[in-house]
Structures are given as structure tokens and as C-alpha cells.
Write a protein that holds these residues in place. Structure first.
Motif, PDB file in Angstrom:
ATOM      1  N   SER A 144       0.832  -1.205   0.000  1.00  0.00           N
ATOM      2  CA  SER A 144       0.000   0.000   0.000  1.00  0.00           C
ATOM      3  C   SER A 144       0.863   1.250   0.000  1.00  0.00           C
ATOM      4  O   SER A 144       0.607   2.206  -0.745  1.00  0.00           O
ATOM      5  CB  SER A 144      -0.925   0.001   1.226  1.00  0.00           C
ATOM      6  N   ALA A 145       1.907   1.255   0.824  1.00  0.00           N
ATOM      7  CA  ALA A 145       2.783   2.423   0.920  1.00  0.00           C
ATOM      8  C   ALA A 145       3.517   2.675  -0.389  1.00  0.00           C
ATOM      9  O   ALA A 145       3.632   3.819  -0.839  1.00  0.00           O
ATOM     10  CB  ALA A 145       3.781   2.233   2.059  1.00  0.00           C
ATOM     11  N   VAL A 146       4.030   1.625  -1.020  1.00  0.00           N
ATOM     12  CA  VAL A 146       4.763   1.784  -2.283  1.00  0.00           C
ATOM     13  C   VAL A 146       3.854   2.376  -3.358  1.00  0.00           C
ATOM     14  O   VAL A 146       4.238   3.306  -4.082  1.00  0.00           O
ATOM     15  CB  VAL A 146       5.341   0.434  -2.742  1.00  0.00           C
ATOM     16  N   LEU A 147       2.640   1.848  -3.474  1.00  0.00           N
ATOM     17  CA  LEU A 147       1.693   2.361  -4.473  1.00  0.00           C
ATOM     18  C   LEU A 147       1.359   3.826  -4.203  1.00  0.00           C
ATOM     19  O   LEU A 147       1.396   4.671  -5.100  1.00  0.00           O
ATOM     20  CB  LEU A 147       0.425   1.516  -4.458  1.00  0.00           C
ATOM     21  N   THR A 148       1.034   4.116  -2.949  1.00  0.00           N
ATOM     22  CA  THR A 148       0.615   5.469  -2.587  1.00  0.00           C
ATOM     23  C   THR A 148       1.725   6.484  -2.797  1.00  0.00           C
ATOM     24  O   THR A 148       1.524   7.538  -3.427  1.00  0.00           O
ATOM     25  CB  THR A 148       0.147   5.509  -1.124  1.00  0.00           C
ATOM     26  N   PHE A 149       2.909   6.202  -2.285  1.00  0.00           N
ATOM     27  CA  PHE A 149       3.977   7.194  -2.337  1.00  0.00           C
ATOM     28  C   PHE A 149       4.589   7.318  -3.730  1.00  0.00           C
ATOM     29  O   PHE A 149       5.195   8.349  -4.046  1.00  0.00           O
ATOM     30  CB  PHE A 149       5.025   6.897  -1.265  1.00  0.00           C
ATOM     31  N   THR A 150       4.404   6.301  -4.576  1.00  0.00           N
ATOM     32  CA  THR A 150       4.773   6.464  -5.985  1.00  0.00           C
ATOM     33  C   THR A 150       3.871   7.511  -6.634  1.00  0.00           C
ATOM     34  O   THR A 150       4.339   8.407  -7.348  1.00  0.00           O
ATOM     35  CB  THR A 150       4.658   5.129  -6.740  1.00  0.00           C
ATOM     36  N   GLY A 151       2.570   7.411  -6.380  1.00  0.00           N
ATOM     37  CA  GLY A 151       1.639   8.406  -6.896  1.00  0.00           C
ATOM     38  C   GLY A 151       1.930   9.789  -6.365  1.00  0.00           C
ATOM     39  O   GLY A 151       1.886  10.780  -7.107  1.00  0.00           O
ATOM     40  N   VAL A 152       2.232   9.885  -5.086  1.00  0.00           N
ATOM     41  CA  VAL A 152       2.536  11.176  -4.473  1.00  0.00           C
ATOM     42  C   VAL A 152       3.777  11.795  -5.110  1.00  0.00           C
ATOM     43  O   VAL A 152       3.809  12.991  -5.438  1.00  0.00           O
ATOM     44  CB  VAL A 152       2.745  10.998  -2.950  1.00  0.00           C
TER      45      VAL A 152
ATOM     46  N   GLY B 221      -3.445   1.931  -3.716  1.00  0.00           N
ATOM     47  CA  GLY B 221      -2.836   1.995  -2.390  1.00  0.00           C
ATOM     48  C   GLY B 221      -3.879   2.014  -1.285  1.00  0.00           C
ATOM     49  O   GLY B 221      -3.706   1.394  -0.230  1.00  0.00           O
ATOM     50  N   TYR B 222      -4.975   2.714  -1.533  1.00  0.00           N
ATOM     51  CA  TYR B 222      -6.063   2.784  -0.556  1.00  0.00           C
ATOM     52  C   TYR B 222      -6.720   1.422  -0.370  1.00  0.00           C
ATOM     53  O   TYR B 222      -7.050   1.014   0.754  1.00  0.00           O
ATOM     54  CB  TYR B 222      -7.077   3.824  -1.025  1.00  0.00           C
TER      55      TYR B 222
ATOM     56  N   ASP C 249      -4.510  -0.707   1.594  1.00  0.00           N
ATOM     57  CA  ASP C 249      -4.574  -0.246   2.983  1.00  0.00           C
ATOM     58  C   ASP C 249      -5.770  -0.855   3.701  1.00  0.00           C
ATOM     59  O   ASP C 249      -5.703  -1.179   4.882  1.00  0.00           O
ATOM     60  CB  ASP C 249      -4.647   1.279   3.008  1.00  0.00           C
ATOM     61  N   SER C 250      -6.880  -1.005   2.981  1.00  0.00           N
ATOM     62  CA  SER C 250      -8.057  -1.647   3.566  1.00  0.00           C
ATOM     63  C   SER C 250      -7.822  -3.138   3.781  1.00  0.00           C
ATOM     64  O   SER C 250      -8.431  -3.740   4.674  1.00  0.00           O
ATOM     65  CB  SER C 250      -9.269  -1.440   2.642  1.00  0.00           C
ATOM     66  N   ALA C 251      -6.928  -3.724   2.971  1.00  0.00           N
ATOM     67  CA  ALA C 251      -6.733  -5.168   3.020  1.00  0.00           C
ATOM     68  C   ALA C 251      -5.889  -5.627   4.200  1.00  0.00           C
ATOM     69  O   ALA C 251      -6.060  -6.758   4.690  1.00  0.00           O
ATOM     70  CB  ALA C 251      -6.092  -5.650   1.720  1.00  0.00           C
ATOM     71  N   ASP C 252      -4.978  -4.777   4.702  1.00  0.00           N
ATOM     72  CA  ASP C 252      -4.056  -5.266   5.730  1.00  0.00           C
ATOM     73  C   ASP C 252      -4.785  -5.693   6.995  1.00  0.00           C
ATOM     74  O   ASP C 252      -4.492  -6.735   7.582  1.00  0.00           O
ATOM     75  CB  ASP C 252      -2.941  -4.261   6.027  1.00  0.00           C
ATOM     76  N   GLY C 253      -5.772  -4.897   7.414  1.00  0.00           N
ATOM     77  CA  GLY C 253      -6.541  -5.271   8.599  1.00  0.00           C
ATOM     78  C   GLY C 253      -7.367  -6.522   8.375  1.00  0.00           C
ATOM     79  O   GLY C 253      -7.551  -7.341   9.297  1.00  0.00           O
TER      80      GLY C 253
ATOM     81  N   VAL D 191       1.836   4.988   8.415  1.00  0.00           N
ATOM     82  CA  VAL D 191       1.769   5.121   6.956  1.00  0.00           C
ATOM     83  C   VAL D 191       0.587   5.999   6.565  1.00  0.00           C
ATOM     84  O   VAL D 191       0.697   6.862   5.682  1.00  0.00           O
ATOM     85  CB  VAL D 191       1.675   3.733   6.292  1.00  0.00           C
ATOM     86  N   ASP D 192      -0.547   5.806   7.215  1.00  0.00           N
ATOM     87  CA  ASP D 192      -1.724   6.634   6.913  1.00  0.00           C
ATOM     88  C   ASP D 192      -1.438   8.116   7.188  1.00  0.00           C
ATOM     89  O   ASP D 192      -1.799   8.987   6.387  1.00  0.00           O
ATOM     90  CB  ASP D 192      -2.914   6.187   7.754  1.00  0.00           C
ATOM     91  N   ALA D 193      -0.811   8.389   8.321  1.00  0.00           N
ATOM     92  CA  ALA D 193      -0.503   9.779   8.664  1.00  0.00           C
ATOM     93  C   ALA D 193       0.462  10.387   7.652  1.00  0.00           C
ATOM     94  O   ALA D 193       0.298  11.533   7.224  1.00  0.00           O
ATOM     95  CB  ALA D 193       0.089   9.848  10.076  1.00  0.00           C
ATOM     96  N   ALA D 194       1.462   9.605   7.259  1.00  0.00           N
ATOM     97  CA  ALA D 194       2.447  10.109   6.299  1.00  0.00           C
ATOM     98  C   ALA D 194       1.815  10.397   4.944  1.00  0.00           C
ATOM     99  O   ALA D 194       2.127  11.402   4.302  1.00  0.00           O
ATOM    100  CB  ALA D 194       3.580   9.092   6.144  1.00  0.00           C
TER     101      ALA D 194
END
Length: 235
Positions: free
Chosen positions: A52-60, A83-84, A87-91, A111-114
Motif C-alpha cells: 500500500s505504501a509503495v503504491l501510494t507514495f509512488t503516486g505522491v 494503495g487505498y 490499505d483496507s486489506a491489511d486489517g 503510513v496513513d498519517a504520512a
């Protein structure tokens, strides 16, 4: 995978009060499919968080580094939306494995805060570098970053203090009606992601993004007194 997907039907979190429509009706079901696959592949919750973090921060990073275009905007939306969903899948993977760890929950929240801060800061950087708009407009994403961060922190703190007071999480989950979910769309992270489809049209994006920022401010202004009152009742 089908067996894991079926098991998730009885291992879902309750629907939070006022949960917005995209998160509820799109992101969580997509996350359920991803969680079933991740569980079948033997991925741990922390590994799912890492994807999730890799996908999200690549977009950012693309927002801040690459000149705007329609193709880029669509690509950023897909990366952020994926990425979102992860993020829903980890829990959900954690629940399939019998429960998550405190370290895993900590990592997920960090990761969510970042991502909340970096997403809006990247908008400010990208707008400054490429939009050719008045410099003052960069105050919109910077303000949006503050509002999003305060909102997220307050929600996490609400859960923490309720748990410390012995109030079950479900006690605040009164379900989410379809109307209430639709009304929550302007403050839904999934809708924020979708807005980047307009990234290649800076004037249009700036208007839509500014409206989303105003909605976030209004939501926080309305929610803070309610949350404060509930904390007072716990005390």
C-alpha cells in the motif's frame, strides 16, 4: 482464495457511523478481494501495508516531480486508489490470521498519517512548479494538509481514549445509511484520489480540489465540538 474470501464475510469490521460511500461500498469490497488473495499467497499484514505504501507514495512523488497531463492524472489516481484498497486489506488479512499485532497497527497508522500529509504537500509542490497559478493558491493544499492531519489524529485519539475508558469500538458504530454515506463523499479519501483525474487540467483541478478542501474544513469544524463533548462524557 475463494475460501479466504468467504471467511472474510464473517470477519469484517462494523460500519462506522457516517462512513462515506466510496470507502464503504467500493474500497472495502475491493480490499476484501485483495485480502483474500494476499492471505492465499501467504503475505503478512505488514507486507500488505508495505505494498500500500509503495503504491501510494509512488503516486505522491509523481505529483511533485512530473509535469501535469491527463495520462499522469489517471495514473496517479489509479496508484492512490490501489494503495487505498491495499490499505483496507491489511486489517482484513490480520483478522483472517486470527488478529493483528500492536506493531502492525502502529505501522498502519504511521503510513496513513504520512500519506495524508505528503499527498497535499505534493499538490502544493506540483502546483508551484507546473500550474502557473498565483503563489497564494499553494496555501490551499498546505491548509488541506493541516486539516486532514488534525482530523486523522482526532479520530485515532477518539478510538484510543474510548478504549482506555473501556468503551467498545462498536459502541460508536451506529451504521451508515446510504444517504449519510453519500453526504460524506466530499471528505472521502477515495474521492480525493479520484480528483487527480483532473490533474492535467490545472484550472479545473484547482476549483474541484479547493471545494474538497472547504468541505474538509467544514466537516472538521462540525465534528470537533461533537468529539469533544463525547470525550467529556467519557471523563
Amino acid at each position: 482464495m475463494a475460501h479466504a474470501y468467504a471467511l472474510l464475510g464473517s470477519a469484517q469490521k462494523g460500519r462506522g457511523r457516517g462512513a462515506p460511500a466510496y470507502s464503504l461500498y467500493v474500497n472495502r469490497p475491493v480490499g476484501r478481494v485483495i485480502a483474500a488473495g494476499a492471505y492465499t499467497w501467504g503475505l503478512s499484514p505488514n507486507q500488505v501495508t508495505a505494498v500500500s505504501a509503495v503504491l501510494t507514495f509512488t503516486g505522491v512523488a509523481l505529483l511533485a516531480l512530473v509535469p501535469p497531463s491527463t495520462a499522469l492524472g489517471i495514473g496517479v489516481w489509479l496508484l492512490l486508489a490501489a494503495g487505498y484498497a491495499w490499505d483496507s486489506a491489511d486489517g482484513q488479512v490480520a483478522r483472517l490470521r486470527g488478529g493483528g499485532s500492536l506493531a502492525g497497527e502502529w505501522l498502519d497508522h504511521v503510513v496513513d498519517a504520512a500519506k495524508l500529509v505528503s499527498l497535499h504537500v505534493a499538490v502544493a509542490i506540483g502546483a508551484f512548479r507546473f500550474f502557473g497559478m498565483p503563489l497564494a493558491w499553494t496555501l490551499v493544499p498546505l491548509g488541506f494538509a493541516i486539516v486532514a492531519t488534525v482530523t486523522f489524529f482526532a479520530m485515532i485519539l477518539n478510538d484510543l481514549l474510548r478504549a482506555r475508558s473501556g468503551v467498545p469500538q462498536a459502541a460508536e458504530a451506529g451504521g451508515s445509511s446510504p444517504l449519510r454515506s453519500v453526504l460524506g463523499l466530499p471528505v472521502d479519501y477515495g474521492v480525493w484520489c479520484l480528483s487527480f483525474v483532473l490533474w492535467g487540467m490545472p484550472p479545473v483541478f484547482a476549483v474541484v480540489y479547493s471545494l474538497l478542501a472547504i468541505a474538509a474544513v467544514l466537516y472538521l469544524a462540525a465534528a470537533l465540538p461533537v468529539w469533544f463533548r463525547r470525550m467529556g462524557q467519557l471523563g
